[in-house]
Enzyme design. Structure first.
Site, mmCIF file in Angstrom:
data_model
loop_
_atom_site.group_PDB
_atom_site.id
_atom_site.type_symbol
_atom_site.label_atom_id
_atom_site.label_comp_id
_atom_site.label_asym_id
_atom_site.label_seq_id
_atom_site.Cartn_x
_atom_site.Cartn_y
_atom_site.Cartn_z
ATOM 1 N N LEU A 24 56.222 44.403 23.083
ATOM 2 C CA LEU A 24 57.495 43.726 22.803
ATOM 3 C C LEU A 24 57.439 42.253 23.195
ATOM 4 O O LEU A 24 57.787 41.379 22.414
ATOM 5 C CB LEU A 24 58.646 44.417 23.543
ATOM 6 C CG LEU A 24 59.025 45.833 23.097
ATOM 7 C CD1 LEU A 24 60.148 46.376 23.977
ATOM 8 C CD2 LEU A 24 59.454 45.849 21.631
ATOM 9 N N SER A 25 57.026 41.980 24.436
ATOM 10 C CA SER A 25 57.018 40.592 24.900
ATOM 11 C C SER A 25 56.124 40.472 26.122
ATOM 12 O O SER A 25 55.697 41.473 26.699
ATOM 13 C CB SER A 25 58.444 40.125 25.244
ATOM 14 O OG SER A 25 58.963 40.885 26.326
ATOM 15 N N ARG A 26 55.902 39.228 26.508
ATOM 16 C CA ARG A 26 55.062 38.956 27.682
ATOM 17 C C ARG A 26 55.687 37.822 28.459
ATOM 18 O O ARG A 26 56.107 36.826 27.878
ATOM 19 C CB ARG A 26 53.646 38.591 27.236
ATOM 20 C CG ARG A 26 52.684 38.330 28.383
ATOM 21 C CD ARG A 26 51.289 38.101 27.832
ATOM 22 N NE ARG A 26 50.376 37.784 28.917
ATOM 23 C CZ ARG A 26 49.137 38.240 29.001
ATOM 24 N NH1 ARG A 26 48.689 39.039 28.070
ATOM 25 N NH2 ARG A 26 48.363 37.894 30.006
ATOM 26 N N ALA A 28 56.429 36.173 32.886
ATOM 27 C CA ALA A 28 55.874 35.971 34.219
ATOM 28 C C ALA A 28 55.721 37.277 34.980
ATOM 29 O O ALA A 28 54.850 37.410 35.831
ATOM 30 C CB ALA A 28 56.778 35.012 35.002
ATOM 31 N N SER A 29 56.579 38.258 34.697
ATOM 32 C CA SER A 29 56.543 39.511 35.446
ATOM 33 C C SER A 29 55.608 40.539 34.846
ATOM 34 O O SER A 29 55.450 41.619 35.400
ATOM 35 C CB SER A 29 57.958 40.103 35.533
ATOM 36 O OG SER A 29 58.828 39.201 36.151
ATOM 37 N N THR A 31 53.768 42.366 31.029
ATOM 38 C CA THR A 31 53.934 42.656 29.608
ATOM 39 C C THR A 31 54.945 43.776 29.438
ATOM 40 O O THR A 31 54.907 44.771 30.164
ATOM 41 C CB THR A 31 52.587 43.068 28.993
ATOM 42 O OG1 THR A 31 51.679 41.970 29.104
ATOM 43 C CG2 THR A 31 52.737 43.426 27.524
ATOM 44 N N LYS A 47 57.430 47.907 31.706
ATOM 45 C CA LYS A 47 56.969 46.581 32.152
ATOM 46 C C LYS A 47 55.741 46.816 33.017
ATOM 47 O O LYS A 47 55.834 47.420 34.084
ATOM 48 C CB LYS A 47 58.051 45.848 32.939
ATOM 49 C CG LYS A 47 57.582 44.483 33.460
ATOM 50 C CD LYS A 47 58.646 43.798 34.290
ATOM 51 C CE LYS A 47 59.747 43.252 33.430
ATOM 52 N NZ LYS A 47 59.315 42.092 32.617
ATOM 53 N N ASP A 146 65.456 34.707 39.420
ATOM 54 C CA ASP A 146 64.865 34.413 38.104
ATOM 55 C C ASP A 146 65.889 34.751 37.025
ATOM 56 O O ASP A 146 65.543 35.262 35.962
ATOM 57 C CB ASP A 146 63.571 35.196 37.893
ATOM 58 C CG ASP A 146 62.738 34.628 36.736
ATOM 59 O OD1 ASP A 146 62.878 33.422 36.441
ATOM 60 O OD2 ASP A 146 61.973 35.382 36.123
#
Length: 540
Positions: A24-26, A28-29, A31, A47, A146
């Site tokens: 889905l996305s990548r 700082a925390s 993938t 995650k 964050d």
């Protein structure tokens, strides 16, 4: 001496139970992927930490302790954590899946969401404040640090679910493991960071006021539907400007006069992003200011706003599929569209398509335009005068995917895949035959793929320009064979059918018999295919 293992109350979720992992996305925390839990039969989000080298027990335990704290933060507007996937080569948090993405997508995808009704915008702001206020009232207080629109997720009814709070160790480990600074969206985080946090020595004194500064930026972003400091590309410029007291504009151009409760909201914004942290209000004070605003909207207006967004989203998704289908017919009028994967055979001189109705067939033909042949990312397939342009980019409308068959050989099995089959009208394409096969055999491939086969696959992908240098390095720098294979398969989910076909072919070439039966596909190098085509056309 290794640290004592954490005895976690979190449910342990084995990796093999996370079926159909899709990128889905990548950030700082880590993938983020979607998956379907094999036993629960529901979609979840995963995650997982970027692991390039083995974690020390103490590091792994630090991350698990954070996950344990997050699990205790159960509240209506906090993203629920369902369990932890803690395996030697995979460390991930499993959460509920949020079908409406993030607040960032809602605000800035203006084609998909041309209008976001005011009642819903104010409800979202109120729910963010409720969620962070709850975290700050935990004992000890849980600080987000964050908070940004990307971390504010939206459930099926567009209610807020705050994510990525309390993950300081997780982020620290992920960033230290990452080889590329680009994997951490520093510019995006800087926008929401208060100026006192530019100086690490000041953090302890001002930490409780960090989140309210971020919230003030988010309020401005929700009201304006603009990116803060969108004209500034260098994060250092943003840091310098903010440290000098500059903030996003609150003039009429950014915040028009017709915004409901405009004066009150600007007052809340300006107090929230005050240069002196001690002058910023608490979230409790923000809620006291926001509650009368929410009461000015009737409950029915929130329901109408949600229905309007869902309707608009569905209409746009349907229109996207329709336009893609229309464009495909215009580009290749003689190539029919299938409703799904079908097996076909090709004879000595022409290709037939079996239609949905028994006993009917049509010949496939396509133009001999050399532009089709020279496309760098094509998934080359044809018979005589048939060529089909294929792109690895999943957003491109692919005409058709077929296996190549020479009329001089025996009849072969031919797979035709329609990549426009949308899942739930979402506009996302179904995976092709090779991708589906890899997904179904994922754990078997992880256990059986040899190091030699892995290296040959990477070499073949490089020679065809199908893999980026960053992805190649990400795979090759993994510490073990199994972690390399897992990363290769994760990349396959993102890159598409042509990428997957190369891997399937290399598994066959290396006689990995435990993976049989293999799908009926054929992978061609570009130059022989082109030469064959040109030779055919010249002979004619």
């Amino acid at each position: 001496m290794s640290a004592e293992p954490v005895c976690s109350a979190l449910p342990a979720i084995p990796y093999h139970k996370l079926a159909d992992l899709r990128y889905l996305s990548r950030g700082a925390s880590g993938t983020v992927s979607s998956a379907r839990h094999a036993d629960w039969r529901v979609q979840v989000a995963v995650k997982h930490l970027h692991i390039h080298s083995p974690l020390l027990d103490s590091e792994r335990n630090d991350v698990l302790r954070e996950a344990e704290i997050l699990h205790k933060a159960r509240f209506s507007y906090i993203l629920p954590i369902l369990g932890i996937c803690n395996e030697p080569e995979f460390l991930g948090i499993v959460t509920e899946y949020m079908p409406n993405g993030s607040l960032n997508e809602l605000l800035h995808r203006k084609i998909e969401y041309p209008d976001v009704p005011w009642p819903l915008r104010f409800r979202i702001l109120h729910e963010i404040a409720l969620g962070v206020n709850y975290l700050h009232n935990m004992n000890p207080p849980l600080l987000h640090h964050d908070l940004k629109t990307q971390n504010i997720l939206l459930d099926n009814e567009f209610h807020v679910k705050i994510a990525d709070f309390g993950l300081s160790k997780w982020r620290m480990m992920s960033l230290s493991q990452s080889r590329s600074s680009k994997s951490a969206p520093e510019g995006g985080t800087i926008v929401y960071m208060p100026p006192e946090n530019y100086e690490p020595g000041q953090k302890a004194r001002a930490s409780v006021k960090h989140d309210i500064y971020s919230y003030a930026i988010i309020i401005w972003e929700v009201l304006s539907r603009k990116q803060p400091f969108e004209d500034v590309t260098n994060p250092l410029q943003i840091m310098y400007s903010v440290s000098q007291g500059h903030r996003p504009d609150t003039n009429e151009e950014s915040l028009p006069f017709d915004i409901p409760h405009r004066a009150l909201m600007i007052s809340l914004i300006e107090s929230g992003w005050a240069q002196n942290p001690d002058e910023r209000p608490s979230f409790l004070k923000c809620l006291i200011e926001l509650e009368p605003v929410l009461r000015t909207f009737e409950e029915i207006t929130f329901l109408e706003a949600v229905i309007q967004l869902k309707k608009t989203k569905l209409q746009n998704a349907s229109r996207t599929v329709h336009l893609s289908d229309k464009k495909k017919r215009e580009l290749s009028p003689n190539i029919p569209v299938n409703s799904g994967p079908r097996e076909e055979s090709c004879g000595s001189s022409q290709l037939h398509k079996t239609s949905g109705s028994p006993g009917t067939s049509r010949s496939l033909s396509a133009p001999q335009d050399k532009d089709f042949l020279s496309a760098k990312t094509q998934d080359f397939s044809a018979l005589h005068q048939c060529s089909v342009n294929h792109s690895r980019n999943s957003d491109f409308c692919v005409d058709c995917q077929v296996a190549f068959c020479d009329h001089r050989t025996a009849p072969c099995s031919l797979a035709i895949v329609n990549p426009l089959s949308a899942e739930g009208n979402s506009g996302r394409f179904q995976p092709g035959i090779a991708q589906q096969w890899i997904q179904s055999k994922r754990e078997d491939i992880v256990s059986q793929m040899t190091e030699a086969c892995l290296n040959q696959s990477l070499d073949a992908l490089l020679s065809r320009d199908l893999i980026m240098k960053e992805d190649y390095e990400l795979i090759s720098t993994k510490p073990t064979r199994t972690s390399k294979v897992r990363q290769l398969l994760d990349t396959t989910d993102i890159q598409g059918e042509e990428f997957a076909r190369v891997i399937v072919q290399k598994l066959k070439d290396n006689k990995q018999m435990g993976l049989q039966p293999y799908p009926e596909i054929l992978v061609l190098s570009q130059s022989p295919s082109l030469n064959f085509f040109h030779n055919k056309s010249h002979k004619k």
